[in-house]
Write an enzyme that holds these catalytic residues in place. Structure first.
Site, mmCIF file in Angstrom:
data_model
loop_
_atom_site.group_PDB
_atom_site.id
_atom_site.type_symbol
_atom_site.label_atom_id
_atom_site.label_comp_id
_atom_site.label_asym_id
_atom_site.label_seq_id
_atom_site.Cartn_x
_atom_site.Cartn_y
_atom_site.Cartn_z
ATOM 1 N N GLU A 49 0.968 -1.245 0.029
ATOM 2 C CA GLU A 49 0.145 -0.018 -0.191
ATOM 3 C C GLU A 49 1.085 1.232 -0.035
ATOM 4 O OE1 GLU A 49 -3.604 0.289 0.006
ATOM 5 O OE2 GLU A 49 -3.423 -1.727 -0.645
ATOM 6 N N TRP A 104 -20.097 11.403 -21.191
ATOM 7 C CA TRP A 104 -20.330 11.302 -19.592
ATOM 8 C C TRP A 104 -22.034 11.758 -19.545
ATOM 9 C CZ3 TRP A 104 -17.532 8.457 -16.806
ATOM 10 C CH2 TRP A 104 -16.043 8.458 -16.836
ATOM 11 N N TRP A 137 -15.120 11.362 -14.045
ATOM 12 C CA TRP A 137 -14.310 11.110 -12.833
ATOM 13 C C TRP A 137 -13.831 12.423 -12.129
ATOM 14 C CZ3 TRP A 137 -9.265 12.569 -12.846
ATOM 15 C CH2 TRP A 137 -8.625 12.724 -14.131
ATOM 16 N N TRP A 192 2.102 1.805 -3.396
ATOM 17 C CA TRP A 192 1.060 2.289 -4.447
ATOM 18 C C TRP A 192 1.156 3.672 -4.373
ATOM 19 C CZ3 TRP A 192 -2.016 0.767 -8.258
ATOM 20 C CH2 TRP A 192 -2.429 -0.268 -8.214
#
Length: 433
Positions: free
Chosen positions: A256, A287, A340, A259
């Site tokens: 993690e 969208w 997004w 990442w």
């Protein structure tokens, strides 16, 4: 005026294990620490932004620590490009030390600062501090950056050794701080901000590492480390976090942490991805961008309990469980077909641990437009995610008390219909690219 060096604090608000501070203290001149409340950043924030309160409280603590050493922290409020010429009139500055930052605004600021200080015959020295590996340190054999996490992580992990997690021992050099009387601190109110009443997580994660791999995906359990805020502003050293992960043999937590560095590397090599789709053909998606549905999502009134619980947790605490971040991100982009960027912007405003690289990376992962090997037709089913990760509805009931009653919202969209719709829209956009 006696010559001095300046240590410019930014996202590294600690005295212990701080690369730039270590090098400054071992340099040629007494060191004056500096922090600038940057109007270029602050002017874009809401007046009750909790992160400004966190920074302010941290600055107060730093001043106390430095005063115990007979020194202090010079704190300024304004635009760095205007403040630095004023500082140079006030002090005889010979060297400026600071740590690297990788976000687009920070890179531009530091390029301009390097040019300005060099023109004033002042050395500008910068160091790696907020990551273990940066820029070109992890590359493929052909010297290009990795764009998929797994091979990046293999090399990141293989390269990791004691040298990279060794702390910078600043303590023994603190005597080289500039001895100075107490310096003023502008108030939050003077900078146009209100004190936030949100609770900030403490740095206490070691007890969670043993069960991290098995419990981290269950949002009803308090089994994640909550250190995102501290890594974001550098109140915790990444070297310490990685060293603790290695000592606890917590490989899942270690990945993690990697990442976070992967996304920072992506942002460094592909700065356009902060604003546009990493996979450029995804910019062609049509969208729906319904403002009413976006508001329902923001407020936690979609009729999908796990989504609503996550959004309410975010709105009330400034934090959301990581598994739920993926679920709400997928829901906004796939079920509601909302860009997004809208979700990324909302998270950027609300998250205490907001980190541009990770936030953009996470949102593009959810939308399918990011640097991820998974195909666009991965659409999380919120009901299956609930059965798997909150089977007793403990997390849901905590944040959505009206769940299971007539007061609870009806689903905003039907799952099967939404899945078929998004696949059709994505397929059309991507087949034309």
């Amino acid at each position: 005026m006696n010559p001095i060096s300046i240590l410019w604090f930014r996202r590294d608000l600690r005295l212990a294990d701080n690369a730039a501070l270590y090098h400054a203290l071992r340099g040629n001149y007494p060191v004056l620490p500096l922090f600038i409340f940057d109007k270029n950043i602050l002017d874009k924030l809401p007046k009750d932004d909790a992160r400004v309160t966190f920074i302010y409280q941290t600055i107060e603590d730093l001043k106390k620590e430095l005063q115990q050493q007979g020194s202090d922290l010079l704190v300024k409020y304004g635009e760095p490009e205007k403040i630095w010429p004023e500082i140079l009139k006030e002090y005889n500055v010979k060297e400026v030390y600071t740590n690297h930052d990788y976000e687009p605004y920070a890179r531009e600021r530091d390029d301009n600062m390097a040019e300005f200080l060099t023109s004033e015959k002042i050395a500008f020295k910068t160091f790696k501090d907020q990551v273990i590996f940066e820029k070109n340190e992890i590359l493929k054999a052909d010297k290009t950056p990795y764009t998929v996490f797994t091979p990046f992580y293999k090399q990141w992990h293989a390269k990791l050794n004691d040298f990279y997690v060794k702390a910078y021992s600043t303590k023994k050099y603190l005597k080289n701080l500039l001895q100075i009387k107490h310096l003023p601190l502008p108030t939050l109110k003077e900078m146009g901000f209100e004190k936030s009443n949100l609770d900030f997580p403490k740095i206490s994660y070691k007890s969670k590492l043993d069960n991290y791999a098995t419990e981290r995906d269950f949002p009803a359990l308090d089994s994640t480390t909550h250190i995102g805020l501290h890594l974001r502003f550098g109140t915790l050293s990444i070297r310490k976090a990685v060293k603790d992960a290695l000592e606890a043999k917590s490989n899942v937590w270690l990945s993690e942490l990697a990442w976070r560095e992967f996304y920072m590397t992506i942002l460094w090599h592909f700065p356009y991805s902060a604003f546009d789709s990493f996979k450029k053909q995804y910019d062609k998606i049509k969208w729906r961008n319904s403002e009413a549905e976006f508001k329902a999502w923001c407020d936690g009134n979609t009729g999908y309990p796990i989504v609503d619980a996550g959004m309410r947790q975010l709105n009330q605490t400034g934090w959301m469980h990581n598994r739920v971040r993926m679920i709400v991100g997928s829901f906004l982009t796939k079920h509601l077909l909302i860009d997004w960027h809208w979700g990324e912007t909302y998270f950027a405003e609300k998250l205490l641990d907001y980190e541009m690289a990770s936030n953009v990376g996470g949102w593009q992962w959810a939308a399918g437009s990011g640097n991820d090997a998974a195909p666009y037709f991965r659409v999380f089913n919120p009901e299956l995610q609930t059965k798997k990760f909150d089977p007793k509805f403990e997390y849901i009931k905590k944040w959505v008390p009206e769940f299971g009653t007539k007061k609870y919202a009806q689903p905003i969209v039907e799952h099967t219909f939404a899945r078929e719709r998004v696949l059709k829209v994505f397929k059309e956009a991507l087949s034309n690219s």
